[in-house]
Design a protein around this motif. Sequence first.
Motif, PDB file in Angstrom:
ATOM      1  N   GLU A 272       0.846  -1.194   0.000  1.00  0.00           N
ATOM      2  CA  GLU A 272       0.000   0.000   0.000  1.00  0.00           C
ATOM      3  C   GLU A 272       0.884   1.248   0.000  1.00  0.00           C
ATOM      4  N   ILE A 273       0.707   2.096  -1.011  1.00  0.00           N
ATOM      5  CA  ILE A 273       1.447   3.357  -1.108  1.00  0.00           C
ATOM      6  C   ILE A 273       0.521   4.465  -0.614  1.00  0.00           C
ATOM      7  N   ILE A 274       0.984   5.200   0.409  1.00  0.00           N
ATOM      8  CA  ILE A 274       0.145   6.264   0.963  1.00  0.00           C
ATOM      9  C   ILE A 274       0.505   7.640   0.420  1.00  0.00           C
ATOM     10  N   GLY A 275       1.630   7.731  -0.301  1.00  0.00           N
ATOM     11  CA  GLY A 275       2.014   9.025  -0.846  1.00  0.00           C
ATOM     12  C   GLY A 275       3.426   9.018  -1.396  1.00  0.00           C
ATOM     13  N   ASP A 276       3.851  10.191  -1.798  1.00  0.00           N
ATOM     14  CA  ASP A 276       5.179  10.379  -2.384  1.00  0.00           C
ATOM     15  C   ASP A 276       5.838  11.560  -1.678  1.00  0.00           C
ATOM     16  N   ILE A 277       7.154  11.517  -1.594  1.00  0.00           N
ATOM     17  CA  ILE A 277       7.892  12.594  -0.935  1.00  0.00           C
ATOM     18  C   ILE A 277       9.139  12.901  -1.764  1.00  0.00           C
ATOM     19  N   PRO A 278       9.453  14.184  -1.919  1.00  0.00           N
ATOM     20  CA  PRO A 278      10.656  14.543  -2.673  1.00  0.00           C
ATOM     21  C   PRO A 278      11.925  14.195  -1.892  1.00  0.00           C
ATOM     22  N   LEU A 279      12.963  13.790  -2.592  1.00  0.00           N
ATOM     23  CA  LEU A 279      14.236  13.445  -1.959  1.00  0.00           C
ATOM     24  C   LEU A 279      14.802  14.628  -1.179  1.00  0.00           C
ATOM     25  N   GLU A 280      14.612  15.830  -1.690  1.00  0.00           N
ATOM     26  CA  GLU A 280      15.126  17.029  -1.001  1.00  0.00           C
ATOM     27  C   GLU A 280      14.530  17.144   0.405  1.00  0.00           C
ATOM     28  N   LYS A 281      13.257  16.814   0.569  1.00  0.00           N
ATOM     29  CA  LYS A 281      12.625  16.845   1.900  1.00  0.00           C
ATOM     30  C   LYS A 281      13.247  15.792   2.809  1.00  0.00           C
ATOM     31  N   LEU A 282      13.585  14.649   2.245  1.00  0.00           N
ATOM     32  CA  LEU A 282      14.226  13.596   3.037  1.00  0.00           C
ATOM     33  C   LEU A 282      15.642  13.997   3.422  1.00  0.00           C
ATOM     34  N   ALA A 283      16.295  14.788   2.585  1.00  0.00           N
ATOM     35  CA  ALA A 283      17.624  15.298   2.929  1.00  0.00           C
ATOM     36  C   ALA A 283      17.524  16.208   4.153  1.00  0.00           C
ATOM     37  N   GLU A 284      16.442  16.986   4.239  1.00  0.00           N
ATOM     38  CA  GLU A 284      16.226  17.839   5.410  1.00  0.00           C
ATOM     39  C   GLU A 284      16.032  16.989   6.664  1.00  0.00           C
ATOM     40  N   VAL A 285      15.292  15.881   6.526  1.00  0.00           N
ATOM     41  CA  VAL A 285      15.090  14.967   7.652  1.00  0.00           C
ATOM     42  C   VAL A 285      16.422  14.340   8.061  1.00  0.00           C
ATOM     43  N   ALA A 286      17.210  13.932   7.095  1.00  0.00           N
ATOM     44  CA  ALA A 286      18.516  13.330   7.385  1.00  0.00           C
ATOM     45  C   ALA A 286      19.415  14.327   8.121  1.00  0.00           C
ATOM     46  N   LEU A 287      19.330  15.579   7.760  1.00  0.00           N
ATOM     47  CA  LEU A 287      20.122  16.615   8.421  1.00  0.00           C
ATOM     48  C   LEU A 287      19.716  16.744   9.888  1.00  0.00           C
ATOM     49  N   ILE A 288      18.433  16.677  10.148  1.00  0.00           N
ATOM     50  CA  ILE A 288      17.928  16.742  11.526  1.00  0.00           C
ATOM     51  C   ILE A 288      18.408  15.539  12.331  1.00  0.00           C
ATOM     52  N   LYS A 289      18.357  14.353  11.737  1.00  0.00           N
ATOM     53  CA  LYS A 289      18.591  13.106  12.465  1.00  0.00           C
ATOM     54  C   LYS A 289      20.004  12.528  12.337  1.00  0.00           C
ATOM     55  N   ILE A 290      20.899  13.188  11.616  1.00  0.00           N
ATOM     56  CA  ILE A 290      22.197  12.585  11.299  1.00  0.00           C
ATOM     57  C   ILE A 290      22.975  12.135  12.534  1.00  0.00           C
TER      58      ILE A 290
ATOM     59  N   LYS B 209      28.280   7.471   9.117  1.00  0.00           N
ATOM     60  CA  LYS B 209      29.633   7.994   8.898  1.00  0.00           C
ATOM     61  C   LYS B 209      29.632   9.149   7.897  1.00  0.00           C
ATOM     62  N   SER B 210      28.576   9.252   7.092  1.00  0.00           N
ATOM     63  CA  SER B 210      28.503  10.330   6.106  1.00  0.00           C
ATOM     64  C   SER B 210      27.046  10.749   5.932  1.00  0.00           C
ATOM     65  N   PHE B 211      26.873  11.930   5.329  1.00  0.00           N
ATOM     66  CA  PHE B 211      25.514  12.399   5.058  1.00  0.00           C
ATOM     67  C   PHE B 211      24.827  11.466   4.060  1.00  0.00           C
ATOM     68  N   LYS B 212      25.603  10.968   3.103  1.00  0.00           N
ATOM     69  CA  LYS B 212      25.062  10.066   2.085  1.00  0.00           C
ATOM     70  C   LYS B 212      24.447   8.825   2.738  1.00  0.00           C
ATOM     71  N   SER B 213      25.143   8.230   3.693  1.00  0.00           N
ATOM     72  CA  SER B 213      24.604   7.024   4.338  1.00  0.00           C
ATOM     73  C   SER B 213      23.395   7.374   5.226  1.00  0.00           C
ATOM     74  N   ALA B 214      23.404   8.562   5.839  1.00  0.00           N
ATOM     75  CA  ALA B 214      22.240   8.994   6.633  1.00  0.00           C
ATOM     76  C   ALA B 214      21.021   9.156   5.725  1.00  0.00           C
ATOM     77  N   LEU B 215      21.236   9.761   4.564  1.00  0.00           N
ATOM     78  CA  LEU B 215      20.143   9.949   3.607  1.00  0.00           C
ATOM     79  C   LEU B 215      19.581   8.597   3.158  1.00  0.00           C
ATOM     80  N   LYS B 216      20.461   7.645   2.903  1.00  0.00           N
ATOM     81  CA  LYS B 216      20.009   6.312   2.490  1.00  0.00           C
ATOM     82  C   LYS B 216      19.174   5.653   3.597  1.00  0.00           C
ATOM     83  N   GLN B 217      19.548   5.843   4.846  1.00  0.00           N
ATOM     84  CA  GLN B 217      18.762   5.292   5.948  1.00  0.00           C
ATOM     85  C   GLN B 217      17.362   5.909   5.975  1.00  0.00           C
ATOM     86  N   VAL B 218      17.297   7.221   5.778  1.00  0.00           N
ATOM     87  CA  VAL B 218      16.010   7.913   5.790  1.00  0.00           C
ATOM     88  C   VAL B 218      15.152   7.447   4.614  1.00  0.00           C
TER      89      VAL B 218
END
Length: 169
Positions: A94-112, A118-127
């Motif tokens: 079930e897909i409830i919606g879509d989110i832009p990657l840029e918004k997820l980058a903001e989340v990764a920045l908050i939660k890094i 070890k890097s922002f790239k790996s944090a973004l992949k986790q998000v």
Amino acid sequence: MKRVIRIQTSGGKVPPQAMQQLQGAGLNAQEVVNLINNRIKQVAALGFQNLNIEVEYDDSSKRVLRINIDYPPITDIILKVAGKDSPSHQAGKEIIGDIPLEKLAEVALIKIEELGSKSFKSALKQVVSTCRSIGLTVNGKDPKEVIKEIDQGAYDELISKYEKNINPS
């Protein structure tokens, strides 16, 4: 000797009584409050107004050692950013919606810091991978596909833009 001051934000800001606590401990209260407000502004703008914060400092040097912010769970932040109230009840189907990657980058920045990446790239992949389990696509694609694109360098420009904004603790 290490000491800790516990603060709860109210309305997305550090309350005046916390300023008094910080001053009473001999710290530069305005500087500490500015650091905290800067680190919480993104998550407060999403509607998370009451956050628990610990300011760890050295009592003899009156130096702040660490500011620990207890952010909401990553799924709560992603759902709020996506404008959804709850995750999919059938993850992967079930897909409830879509989110832009840029918004997820903001989340990764908050939660890094919390993610321990070890890097922002790996944090973004986790998000991004979290999106699959709650029923969100990323840029209209399955999050697994977006992770492959990240690994292939498709979003390196976006990643380097956000790496510059990583807050030291």
